[in-house]
Design a protein around this motif. Structure first.
Motif, PDB file in Angstrom:
ATOM      1  N   CYS A 120      -4.288  -0.376  -1.868  1.00 43.88           N
ATOM      2  CA  CYS A 120      -3.304  -0.645  -0.817  1.00 43.88           C
ATOM      3  C   CYS A 120      -2.260   0.460  -0.815  1.00 43.88           C
ATOM      4  N   GLU A 121      -1.939   0.947   0.375  1.00 40.58           N
ATOM      5  CA  GLU A 121      -0.898   1.954   0.543  1.00 40.58           C
ATOM      6  C   GLU A 121       0.360   1.283   1.086  1.00 40.58           C
ATOM      7  N   MET A 122       1.485   1.583   0.480  1.00 40.62           N
ATOM      8  CA  MET A 122       2.780   1.090   0.948  1.00 40.62           C
ATOM      9  C   MET A 122       3.589   2.285   1.419  1.00 40.62           C
ATOM     10  N   ALA A 123       3.940   2.283   2.689  1.00 43.33           N
ATOM     11  CA  ALA A 123       4.658   3.412   3.273  1.00 43.33           C
ATOM     12  C   ALA A 123       6.072   2.978   3.646  1.00 43.33           C
ATOM     13  N   PHE A 124       7.035   3.258   2.779  1.00 43.49           N
ATOM     14  CA  PHE A 124       8.432   2.951   3.067  1.00 43.49           C
ATOM     15  C   PHE A 124       8.954   3.966   4.086  1.00 43.49           C
ATOM     16  N   GLY A 125       9.662   3.464   5.080  1.00 41.02           N
ATOM     17  CA  GLY A 125      10.186   4.328   6.135  1.00 41.02           C
ATOM     18  C   GLY A 125       9.355   4.288   7.396  1.00 41.02           C
ATOM     19  N   GLN A 126       8.177   3.668   7.345  1.00 41.20           N
ATOM     20  CA  GLN A 126       7.327   3.541   8.530  1.00 41.20           C
ATOM     21  C   GLN A 126       7.428   2.137   9.093  1.00 41.20           C
ATOM     22  N   TYR A 127       7.769   2.044  10.383  1.00 46.13           N
ATOM     23  CA  TYR A 127       7.823   0.740  11.028  1.00 46.13           C
ATOM     24  C   TYR A 127       6.408   0.207  11.225  1.00 46.13           C
ATOM     25  N   PRO A 128       6.159  -1.058  10.889  1.00 43.56           N
ATOM     26  CA  PRO A 128       4.818  -1.612  11.049  1.00 43.56           C
ATOM     27  C   PRO A 128       4.501  -1.856  12.527  1.00 43.56           C
ATOM     28  N   PRO A 129       3.244  -1.669  12.935  1.00 45.73           N
ATOM     29  CA  PRO A 129       2.857  -1.932  14.314  1.00 45.73           C
ATOM     30  C   PRO A 129       2.721  -3.435  14.547  1.00 45.73           C
ATOM     31  N   PRO A 130       2.710  -3.887  15.795  1.00 44.28           N
ATOM     32  CA  PRO A 130       2.382  -5.296  16.072  1.00 44.28           C
ATOM     33  C   PRO A 130       1.019  -5.614  15.472  1.00 44.28           C
ATOM     34  N   VAL A 131       0.855  -6.826  14.961  1.00 40.15           N
ATOM     35  CA  VAL A 131      -0.374  -7.145  14.245  1.00 40.15           C
ATOM     36  C   VAL A 131      -1.609  -6.953  15.109  1.00 40.15           C
ATOM     37  N   GLU A 132      -1.494  -7.216  16.415  1.00 38.92           N
ATOM     38  CA  GLU A 132      -2.653  -7.044  17.288  1.00 38.92           C
ATOM     39  C   GLU A 132      -3.082  -5.591  17.405  1.00 38.92           C
ATOM     40  N   GLN A 133      -2.171  -4.662  17.084  1.00 38.77           N
ATOM     41  CA  GLN A 133      -2.483  -3.237  17.140  1.00 38.77           C
ATOM     42  C   GLN A 133      -2.783  -2.660  15.754  1.00 38.77           C
ATOM     43  N   ASP A 134      -2.692  -3.507  14.736  1.00 40.72           N
ATOM     44  CA  ASP A 134      -2.959  -3.071  13.367  1.00 40.72           C
ATOM     45  C   ASP A 134      -4.467  -3.117  13.124  1.00 40.72           C
ATOM     46  N   LYS A 135      -4.977  -2.138  12.385  1.00 41.33           N
ATOM     47  CA  LYS A 135      -6.421  -2.082  12.143  1.00 41.33           C
ATOM     48  C   LYS A 135      -6.921  -3.288  11.349  1.00 41.33           C
ATOM     49  N   VAL A 136      -6.036  -3.956  10.608  1.00 42.98           N
ATOM     50  CA  VAL A 136      -6.484  -5.119   9.834  1.00 42.98           C
ATOM     51  C   VAL A 136      -6.795  -6.308  10.739  1.00 42.98           C
ATOM     52  N   TYR A 137      -6.341  -6.275  11.981  1.00 47.07           N
ATOM     53  CA  TYR A 137      -6.488  -7.420  12.881  1.00 47.07           C
ATOM     54  C   TYR A 137      -7.956  -7.743  13.144  1.00 47.07           C
ATOM     55  N   ASN A 138      -8.808  -6.732  13.094  1.00 43.48           N
ATOM     56  CA  ASN A 138     -10.231  -6.942  13.366  1.00 43.48           C
ATOM     57  C   ASN A 138     -11.089  -6.833  12.107  1.00 43.48           C
ATOM     58  N   GLN A 139     -10.461  -7.009  10.952  1.00 44.54           N
ATOM     59  CA  GLN A 139     -11.194  -6.907   9.691  1.00 44.54           C
ATOM     60  C   GLN A 139     -12.072  -8.140   9.482  1.00 44.54           C
ATOM     61  N   PRO A 140     -13.372  -7.949   9.216  1.00 46.99           N
ATOM     62  CA  PRO A 140     -14.256  -9.098   8.949  1.00 46.99           C
ATOM     63  C   PRO A 140     -13.970  -9.723   7.581  1.00 46.99           C
ATOM     64  N   CYS A 141     -14.562 -10.892   7.360  1.00 44.89           N
ATOM     65  CA  CYS A 141     -14.448 -11.564   6.065  1.00 44.89           C
ATOM     66  C   CYS A 141     -15.226 -10.796   5.000  1.00 44.89           C
ATOM     67  N   PHE A 142     -14.906 -11.068   3.748  1.00 43.12           N
ATOM     68  CA  PHE A 142     -15.732 -10.597   2.645  1.00 43.12           C
ATOM     69  C   PHE A 142     -16.946 -11.521   2.565  1.00 43.12           C
ATOM     70  N   ALA A 143     -18.119 -10.979   2.850  1.00 47.09           N
ATOM     71  CA  ALA A 143     -19.321 -11.804   2.986  1.00 47.09           C
ATOM     72  C   ALA A 143     -19.616 -12.634   1.740  1.00 47.09           C
ATOM     73  N   LYS A 144     -19.427 -12.038   0.550  1.00 47.60           N
ATOM     74  CA  LYS A 144     -19.803 -12.732  -0.679  1.00 47.60           C
ATOM     75  C   LYS A 144     -18.648 -13.502  -1.311  1.00 47.60           C
ATOM     76  N   GLN A 145     -17.457 -13.385  -0.751  1.00 39.27           N
ATOM     77  CA  GLN A 145     -16.288 -13.996  -1.363  1.00 39.27           C
ATOM     78  C   GLN A 145     -15.703 -15.132  -0.543  1.00 39.27           C
ATOM     79  N   CYS A 146     -15.796 -15.013   0.782  1.00 43.00           N
ATOM     80  CA  CYS A 146     -15.089 -15.945   1.661  1.00 43.00           C
ATOM     81  C   CYS A 146     -15.733 -17.325   1.661  1.00 43.00           C
TER      82      CYS A 146
END
Length: 272
Positions: free
Chosen positions: A190-216
């Protein structure tokens, strides 16, 4: 992400392309040796979360802390989950802490770099930020080599709604110090970038992240094996409702345009 490897099997100019699947980040479990301070903080957070959940029992272990996180998710939509975590984070602070932090550490390059240094669990590196309309490079990035929370939970939804989003909001809005967190679901870093404003969640790349197939625990239950490439439903419990609303709005606009056209062509009938 699959890796393509080219190889010539018969010595000819043609090449065969083999697709190498990505390494399973859960194949090797990290062994953590918690010191006294670590155990204190795990227990402190667990107690605070337990109080938020009405006194749910816990044993002070990290696994118990993750179980409390799962309970925090249960029966709540994503907004309620984030608000519950925000309540936990705020309850950890003295009453005047946010105001004093804003006063003592106003948003600028130095304070972003200082907070990155304090937060460092891996190393810092230069990141580009947009500060007062200027593009600048700040030494205010932190990399977590492997996120223990993500590894222990194996849940994309927990990562996004009980860690990433509330933590970003906590620093950005409560402390006035912008923070963007970029989890890597391929290697659990995980990268933590202090000083960068976070984007709206719908525009964040994590918004379309699939489940972990073997963990979820949703796979095989509410998520079929055919849907493993689709976004994790825990990321946004209101996703389908939003999509239906947008779809209805689009149909409404089209219908309105057609009705206006009919009125223009046949005003007498349309008016009756």
């Amino acid at each position: 992400m699959a890796v393509k490897v080219s190889s010539s099997g018969d010595g000819s100019n043609g090449s065969a392309v083999a697709v190498v699947p990505p390494a399973d980040p859960f194949a090797t479990k990290e062994v953590y040796k918690d010191n006294v301070f670590d155990r204190f903080m795990i227990n402190y957070f667990s107690r605070t979360m337990s109080n938020e959940l009405g006194g749910l029992p816990y044993d002070g272990s990290y696994e118990s802390f993750v179980d409390l996180s799962r309970e925090m998710m249960r029966g709540r939509n994503t907004q309620q989950q984030q608000e519950a975590v925000a309540g936990v984070l705020v309850s950890l602070l003295p009453p005047q802490a946010p105001a004093n932090f804003r006063k003592w550490f106003p948003f600028n390059k130095l304070n972003s770099e200082v907070n990155a240094f304090i937060t460092t669990l891996g190393f810092t590196w230069l990141i580009e930020v947009d500060y007062q309309g200027r593009k600048e490079e700040w030494l205010s990035g932190v990399e977590i080599k492997k996120c223990r929370y993500l590894e222990s939970s194996g849940c994309v939804g927990l990562c996004v709604n009980l860690c990433k989003l509330p933590t970003q909001k906590f620093f950005t809005e409560t402390f006035g110090l912008p923070l963007t967190m970029n989890p890597n679901f391929e290697d659990l870093s995980c990268e933590m970038a202090f000083g960068q404003y976070p984007p709206p969640v719908e525009q964040d790349k994590v918004y379309n992240q699939p489940c972990f197939a073997k963990q979820c625990n949703l796979v095989g239950n509410t998520v079929s094996s055919k849907d493993l490439s689709k976004p994790c439903p825990k990321i946004d419990t209101e996703r389908q409702k939003k999509e239906r609303t947008l779809g209805a709005a689009g149909r409404g606009k089209n219908g309105g345009g057609l009705f206006s056209l009919l009125r223009a062509l046949t005003p007498g009938k349309a008016d009756r």
